[in-house]
Design a protein around this motif. Structure first.
Motif: not given
Length: 165
Positions: A24-32, A40-45, A49-53, A57-58
């Motif tokens: 969840v902390r990693r997901l919050l990092r991507a959300k932030d 900016e463009a934010w594709p799932v890829k 990568k920001v979340s490290g998963v 899975h992301f």
């Protein structure tokens, strides 16, 4: 150290929705990151990568944690940003579209209308004619109150509206 991670991932510590706090902390990092740079463009890829998963899975974990897919969350943030710019600036609607992260004025206008129920120009006119008594309300409360409800995809919303007309 690996024993701690195994215990963490195998249910010793989980959030209310059953997800690992580390995830969840990693997901919050991507959300932030999306919040800070919604234009900016934010594709799932990139988000994965920001979340490290992994990408798959992301996408699953984000939806489980926040209740909506990452793309829909980003769309919500872009609409919020566009609404604020329409309300608070004199920028042209075209400039607002590009500033909010859309690559096409047509896509911006159609999506904005689908989500809010009115065109960007109509929104700007209505918002400016509303009494300015909202000056005492903190902006964060106003943003939350006017956040678009995107529990279904915009294209699905458009399809449903077409069926009922």
């Amino acid at each position: 150290m690996t024993d701690d991670l195994v215990l963490l991932f195998h249910g010793e510590t989980q959030t209310a929705n059953g997800q690992c706090p580390l995830l969840v902390r990693r997901l919050l990092r991507a959300k932030d990151r999306m919040d800070a740079s919604s234009h900016e463009a934010w594709p799932v890829k990139r988000l994965a990568k920001v979340s490290g998963v992994s990408e798959a899975h992301f996408a699953r974990a984000f939806r489980k944690a926040f209740g909506i897919p990452p793309h829909r969350y980003l769309l919500t943030r872009r609409i919020e940003r566009a609404k604020a710019l329409l309300r608070d600036t004199e920028l042209a609607i075209t400039d607002i579209a590009f500033e909010s992260g859309w690559n096409s004025l047509g896509t911006f206008g159609r999506t904005f209308r689908d989500v809010t129920g009115e065109s960007p120009g109509m929104f700007r006119t209505r918002e400016r004619s509303v009494a300015h008594g909202m000056g005492q309300v903190p902006p964060c409360y106003l943003s939350a109150a006017h956040r678009p409800d995107l529990t279904i995809a915009v294209s699905e919303k458009r399809r449903r509206n077409r069926c009922y007309k």
